[in-house]
Design a protein around this motif. Structure first.
Motif, PDB file in Angstrom:
ATOM      1  N   VAL A 197       0.847  -1.188   0.000  1.00  0.00           N
ATOM      2  CA  VAL A 197       0.000   0.000   0.000  1.00  0.00           C
ATOM      3  C   VAL A 197       0.888   1.245   0.000  1.00  0.00           C
ATOM      4  CG1 VAL A 197      -1.815  -1.194   1.282  1.00  0.00           C
ATOM      5  CG2 VAL A 197      -0.109   0.153   2.532  1.00  0.00           C
ATOM      6  N   GLY A 198       0.266   2.400  -0.223  1.00  0.00           N
ATOM      7  CA  GLY A 198       1.003   3.655  -0.097  1.00  0.00           C
ATOM      8  C   GLY A 198       1.138   4.463  -1.364  1.00  0.00           C
ATOM      9  N   GLY A 199       0.878   3.850  -2.528  1.00  0.00           N
ATOM     10  CA  GLY A 199       0.936   4.611  -3.769  1.00  0.00           C
ATOM     11  C   GLY A 199       2.283   5.276  -3.990  1.00  0.00           C
ATOM     12  N   THR A 200       2.273   6.585  -4.155  1.00  0.00           N
ATOM     13  CA  THR A 200       3.503   7.319  -4.461  1.00  0.00           C
ATOM     14  C   THR A 200       4.536   7.170  -3.354  1.00  0.00           C
ATOM     15  OG1 THR A 200       4.349   9.460  -5.223  1.00  0.00           O
ATOM     16  CG2 THR A 200       2.749   9.519  -3.430  1.00  0.00           C
ATOM     17  N   TRP A 201       4.084   6.976  -2.099  1.00  0.00           N
ATOM     18  CA  TRP A 201       5.020   6.839  -0.985  1.00  0.00           C
ATOM     19  C   TRP A 201       5.553   5.415  -0.859  1.00  0.00           C
ATOM     20  CZ3 TRP A 201       6.768  11.296  -0.086  1.00  0.00           C
ATOM     21  CH2 TRP A 201       5.939  12.410  -0.208  1.00  0.00           C
ATOM     22  N   HIS A 202       5.003   4.508  -1.625  1.00  0.00           N
ATOM     23  CA  HIS A 202       5.564   3.159  -1.745  1.00  0.00           C
ATOM     24  C   HIS A 202       6.560   3.116  -2.891  1.00  0.00           C
ATOM     25  CE1 HIS A 202       5.700  -0.953  -3.424  1.00  0.00           C
ATOM     26  NE2 HIS A 202       5.580  -1.349  -2.169  1.00  0.00           N
ATOM     27  N   ASP A 203       6.264   3.842  -3.967  1.00  0.00           N
ATOM     28  CA  ASP A 203       7.097   3.800  -5.167  1.00  0.00           C
ATOM     29  C   ASP A 203       8.346   4.671  -5.054  1.00  0.00           C
ATOM     30  OD1 ASP A 203       5.131   2.188  -6.200  1.00  0.00           O
ATOM     31  OD2 ASP A 203       4.230   3.739  -7.454  1.00  0.00           O
ATOM     32  N   ASN A 204       8.198   5.858  -4.481  1.00  0.00           N
ATOM     33  CA  ASN A 204       9.310   6.807  -4.426  1.00  0.00           C
ATOM     34  C   ASN A 204      10.113   6.619  -3.139  1.00  0.00           C
ATOM     35  OD1 ASN A 204       8.984   8.989  -6.792  1.00  0.00           O
ATOM     36  ND2 ASN A 204       6.950   8.354  -6.092  1.00  0.00           N
ATOM     37  N   LYS A 205      11.324   6.086  -3.287  1.00  0.00           N
ATOM     38  CA  LYS A 205      12.176   5.778  -2.135  1.00  0.00           C
ATOM     39  C   LYS A 205      13.573   6.370  -2.304  1.00  0.00           C
ATOM     40  CE  LYS A 205       9.669   1.405  -1.610  1.00  0.00           C
ATOM     41  NZ  LYS A 205       9.735  -0.074  -1.673  1.00  0.00           N
ATOM     42  N   TYR A 206      13.683   7.366  -3.121  1.00  0.00           N
ATOM     43  CA  TYR A 206      14.992   7.951  -3.413  1.00  0.00           C
ATOM     44  C   TYR A 206      15.555   8.696  -2.193  1.00  0.00           C
ATOM     45  CZ  TYR A 206      11.952  12.007  -4.236  1.00  0.00           C
ATOM     46  OH  TYR A 206      11.016  13.010  -4.103  1.00  0.00           O
ATOM     47  N   PRO A 207      16.852   8.934  -2.159  1.00  0.00           N
ATOM     48  CA  PRO A 207      17.457   9.648  -1.028  1.00  0.00           C
ATOM     49  C   PRO A 207      16.829  11.036  -0.850  1.00  0.00           C
ATOM     50  CG  PRO A 207      19.141   8.682  -2.432  1.00  0.00           C
ATOM     51  CD  PRO A 207      17.845   8.535  -3.164  1.00  0.00           C
ATOM     52  N   GLY A 208      16.478  11.361   0.390  1.00  0.00           N
ATOM     53  CA  GLY A 208      15.912  12.672   0.686  1.00  0.00           C
ATOM     54  C   GLY A 208      14.433  12.800   0.402  1.00  0.00           C
ATOM     55  N   CYS A 209      13.776  11.720  -0.023  1.00  0.00           N
ATOM     56  CA  CYS A 209      12.360  11.784  -0.389  1.00  0.00           C
ATOM     57  C   CYS A 209      11.512  12.203   0.814  1.00  0.00           C
ATOM     58  CB  CYS A 209      11.891  10.428  -0.896  1.00  0.00           C
ATOM     59  SG  CYS A 209      10.178  10.406  -1.479  1.00  0.00           S
ATOM     60  N   CYS A 210      10.768  13.264   0.646  1.00  0.00           N
ATOM     61  CA  CYS A 210       9.919  13.752   1.738  1.00  0.00           C
ATOM     62  C   CYS A 210       8.752  14.539   1.161  1.00  0.00           C
ATOM     63  CB  CYS A 210      10.719  14.626   2.708  1.00  0.00           C
ATOM     64  SG  CYS A 210      11.317  16.170   1.992  1.00  0.00           S
ATOM     65  N   CYS A 211       7.863  14.984   2.035  1.00  0.00           N
ATOM     66  CA  CYS A 211       6.680  15.724   1.613  1.00  0.00           C
ATOM     67  C   CYS A 211       6.938  17.220   1.723  1.00  0.00           C
ATOM     68  CB  CYS A 211       5.493  15.332   2.489  1.00  0.00           C
ATOM     69  SG  CYS A 211       3.928  16.061   1.958  1.00  0.00           S
ATOM     70  N   ASP A 212       6.392  18.005   0.789  1.00  0.00           N
ATOM     71  CA  ASP A 212       6.558  19.456   0.876  1.00  0.00           C
ATOM     72  C   ASP A 212       5.312  20.139   1.434  1.00  0.00           C
ATOM     73  OD1 ASP A 212       4.898  19.181  -1.282  1.00  0.00           O
ATOM     74  OD2 ASP A 212       6.296  19.979  -2.763  1.00  0.00           O
ATOM     75  N   VAL A 213       4.464  19.345   2.097  1.00  0.00           N
ATOM     76  CA  VAL A 213       3.335  19.875   2.869  1.00  0.00           C
ATOM     77  C   VAL A 213       3.552  19.469   4.315  1.00  0.00           C
ATOM     78  CG1 VAL A 213       0.834  19.792   3.249  1.00  0.00           C
ATOM     79  CG2 VAL A 213       1.740  19.771   0.916  1.00  0.00           C
ATOM     80  N   ALA A 214       3.291  20.369   5.249  1.00  0.00           N
ATOM     81  CA  ALA A 214       3.519  20.091   6.668  1.00  0.00           C
ATOM     82  C   ALA A 214       2.786  18.822   7.107  1.00  0.00           C
ATOM     83  CB  ALA A 214       3.074  21.281   7.514  1.00  0.00           C
ATOM     84  N   SER A 215       3.447  18.039   7.947  1.00  0.00           N
ATOM     85  CA  SER A 215       2.912  16.750   8.378  1.00  0.00           C
ATOM     86  C   SER A 215       1.559  16.872   9.063  1.00  0.00           C
ATOM     87  CB  SER A 215       3.896  16.062   9.324  1.00  0.00           C
ATOM     88  OG  SER A 215       4.207  16.901  10.430  1.00  0.00           O
ATOM     89  N   ILE A 216       1.334  17.945   9.805  1.00  0.00           N
ATOM     90  CA  ILE A 216       0.067  18.112  10.514  1.00  0.00           C
ATOM     91  C   ILE A 216      -1.107  18.180   9.544  1.00  0.00           C
ATOM     92  CG2 ILE A 216       0.150  20.641  10.551  1.00  0.00           C
ATOM     93  CD1 ILE A 216      -1.086  18.345  13.419  1.00  0.00           C
ATOM     94  N   LEU A 217      -0.832  18.605   8.303  1.00  0.00           N
ATOM     95  CA  LEU A 217      -1.890  18.753   7.299  1.00  0.00           C
ATOM     96  C   LEU A 217      -1.895  17.614   6.288  1.00  0.00           C
ATOM     97  CD1 LEU A 217      -4.111  20.842   6.706  1.00  0.00           C
ATOM     98  CD2 LEU A 217      -2.535  21.995   5.162  1.00  0.00           C
ATOM     99  N   TYR A 218      -0.757  16.902   6.193  1.00  0.00           N
ATOM    100  CA  TYR A 218      -0.665  15.816   5.218  1.00  0.00           C
ATOM    101  C   TYR A 218      -1.090  14.498   5.864  1.00  0.00           C
ATOM    102  CZ  TYR A 218       0.864  13.537   0.954  1.00  0.00           C
ATOM    103  OH  TYR A 218       0.902  12.834  -0.240  1.00  0.00           O
TER     104      TYR A 218
END
Length: 570
Positions: free
Chosen positions: A55-76
């Motif tokens: 499961v996880g979609g894009t967060w399962h597929d994208n595992k490159y170094p430094g991969c993170c979200c550009d939206v604050a965790s409280i909202l994501y």
């Protein structure tokens, strides 16, 4: 005899090829739809097809170094499943995936998911009022049972998103390279990239995350840039144990932090949509100041890294460390055009060549080809390629002309340049579940029902949408982006704020739909079904919040004191 295909019955062995609902994709959208199916419609007779192994979609597929979200965790995160113990304000890929696995486990979704199962084609059967989905099974063991099969359903929901099929650049000699080459969305962690000569083709959001990490260990790194980006600071920090505890045990504080994050991100709409706004000018000034401050030792890069287009025309890069990485002695920025890939490296215009051990393709995804590579055929066998021959479009971004009983998430004109996409996804799930609910009720009575958008309503909606987008920063002719087609039509981005979109989807206007089938008379008299929305923007002042928190603490304190007194009296 019990109807084993009723909506509240799970799909079993005997009904393996039939389901009331089929969802394609087990990422954020697919899981949201599944949870709402259970909660809002008491529907358990559904299948989630997931072509990967987790499961996880894009967060399962994208595992490159430094991969993170550009939206604050409280909202994501989902509004109904907020997580108070994020380790950072902007979480990394592994933590995001952990959260999504937790959601799948908590809501019992694994029993509905068929992994290594790819939807190759979907055809609408006009007579049966059903979808016939062709499924291909991969994986050595799974494919031994059946390598392919047809899955029938009353409703089809696409949750494949916009960022799932990697796009390779059209560069001569791409297949000639004899070293290691990988796309950022297919990162191979078995490859040791330390002390290697590395090239990264692309300088968008993904590259801005990879470069700082790779630069730390590469012997040399070259970033190949086509056009520069506006870069804003992320201001990422760790979330302290104390704050995690407060967010966990004082829910009003968590709600307040989330609403403030919502307000902050919504305020950026003017900056990314209106090139002439004061906020857009402020963004320019902030970005230029950050560029020149962090690259004070490399003034020769200032002009190369300063865009000539409006903020928002391309995705705004949120990063604290891309400029410091470009300032390193072992990192070069190359802005000359690549002429070809050779067996040993990259040749640029003018004939200069550079040899590399690893070439990273940070070149994004096939974004304007929604649903690719799934072949869809709707009413009268009409292919989706014909419906979208002038560019993808959908009613509210979720329902498509001539595709009955079909809904899609993160579809045409629902991408955001300023806020969390999860806010859009939840509104879409609520809306689609309202339409689906009528199909389920008809089915329970042994009747049929098909719902598709009225072509006139859809054309009117998209005409008004494109008129707004044509005046936005997204339409700036000085840049090309994954938001629009080669002809310049903006097919990916929404034209307003998240709140605007949520209000649009807070009701189903049945007059905007073509309703057919033996149960059509049940729906037609209903002009509007009111759904409401999840309000997450601020509606309480800080003073009111403090009073509320104080009252809660006073009550809790009183209870504890009373309990202590009772214990002493015994």
């Amino acid at each position: 005899m019990v109807d084993i295909l009723r909506a509240d019955a799970r799909v079993g062995n005997k009904t393996y090829t039939s389901a009331t609902v089929v969802i394609i994709g087990a990422g954020i959208s697919g899981m949201c739809m599944a949870i709402d199916l259970i909660k809002r419609n008491n529907c358990h007779n559904f299948v989630i097809l997931e072509k990967s192994s987790g499961v996880g979609g894009t967060w399962h597929d994208n595992k490159y170094p430094g991969c993170c979200c550009d939206v604050a965790s409280i909202l994501y995160s989902y509004s109904f499943e907020q997580y108070p113990k994020w380790s950072r304000e902007y979480p990394g890929q592994e933590e995001l995936l952990k959260y999504l696995i937790h959601v799948a486990e908590k809501y019992g979704l694994y029993k509905y998911i068929r992994f290594n199962s790819e939807a190759k084609e979907a055809r609408w059967d006009e007579e049966e009022k059903k979808w016939r989905i062709s499924v291909e099974v991969s994986g050595d063991k799974d494919s031994q049972f059946a390598s392919s099969y047809i899955l029938n359903s009353d409703f089809l929901a696409s949750a494949v998103g916009q960022l799932n099929v990697p796009r390779e650049p059209d560069i001569p000699g791409l297949k000639d390279f004899q070293g290691r080459m990988m796309h950022s969305a297919r990162w191979d962690w078995t490859y040791n990239f330390e002390n290697k000569r590395i090239a990264i083709i692309g300088n968008g959001a993904t590259s801005a995350q990879i470069v700082p990490e790779v630069a730390k260990v590469a012997s040399h790194l070259t970033v190949y840039q086509r056009t520069p980006n506006w870069v804003m600071p992320r201001l990422d920090t760790a979330v302290s144990p104390l704050q995690q505890a407060l967010l966990t045990y004082v829910p009003p504080l968590r709600m307040r932090k989330r609403s403030l994050a919502m307000d902050f991100r919504e305020s950026f709409y003017a900056a990314v949509s209106d090139a002439k706004s004061d906020f857009a000018q402020q963004i320019r000034e902030w970005c230029v100041e950050g560029l020149r401050t962090q690259l004070a030792n490399k003034p020769e890069l200032w002009e190369k890294l300063t865009p000539n287009y409006s903020p928002g025309c391309k995705r705004l890069i949120i990063s604290d460390d891309i400029y410091p990485a470009l300032a390193r002695e072992n990192v070069d920025l190359e802005t000359r055009r690549i002429s070809r890939i050779t067996e040993t490296g990259i040749q640029i215009e003018g004939g200069t060549s550079q040899e590399y051990d690893l070439i990273v393709l940070a070149t994004g995804f096939k974004t304007v080809e929604f649903m690719y590579p799934i072949q869809i055929y709707g009413s009268n066998g009409r292919p989706l390629s014909d419906i979208w021959k002038e560019g993808a479009s959908a009613y509210h971004g979720v329902t498509v002309e001539d595709l009955p009983n079909f809904g899609m998430f993160y579809g045409p004109n629902t991408n955001l340049g300023h806020n969390s996409i999860i806010l859009m996804i939840e509104a879409q799930s609520r809306y689609l579940n309202a339409i689906l609910g009528e199909v389920l009720r008809a089915r329970a009575k042994g009747k049929t029902l098909s719902v598709r958008p009225n072509p006139d309503a859809l054309k009117r909606y998209n005409r008004e949408l494109q008129e707004v987008l044509a005046k936005s920063s997204f339409a700036d002719s000085n840049c090309s982006s994954w938001y629009k087609t080669e002809e310049g039509k903006i097919t990916n981005n929404w034209s307003g704020t998240v709140v605007d979109y949520q209000r649009n989807l807070s009701q189903v206007r049945w007059s905007d739909y073509v309703v057919e089938g033996s149960a059509k008379g049940v729906v037609e008299p209903r002009k509007i079904t009111h759904l409401g929305r999840v309000r997450e923007e601020s509606y309480m002042s800080n003073g009111s919040l403090i009073l509320t928190a104080a009252s809660v603490l006073a009550v809790v304190g009183g209870v504890l004191l009373r309990g202590s007194s009772l214990l002493r009296s015994r």
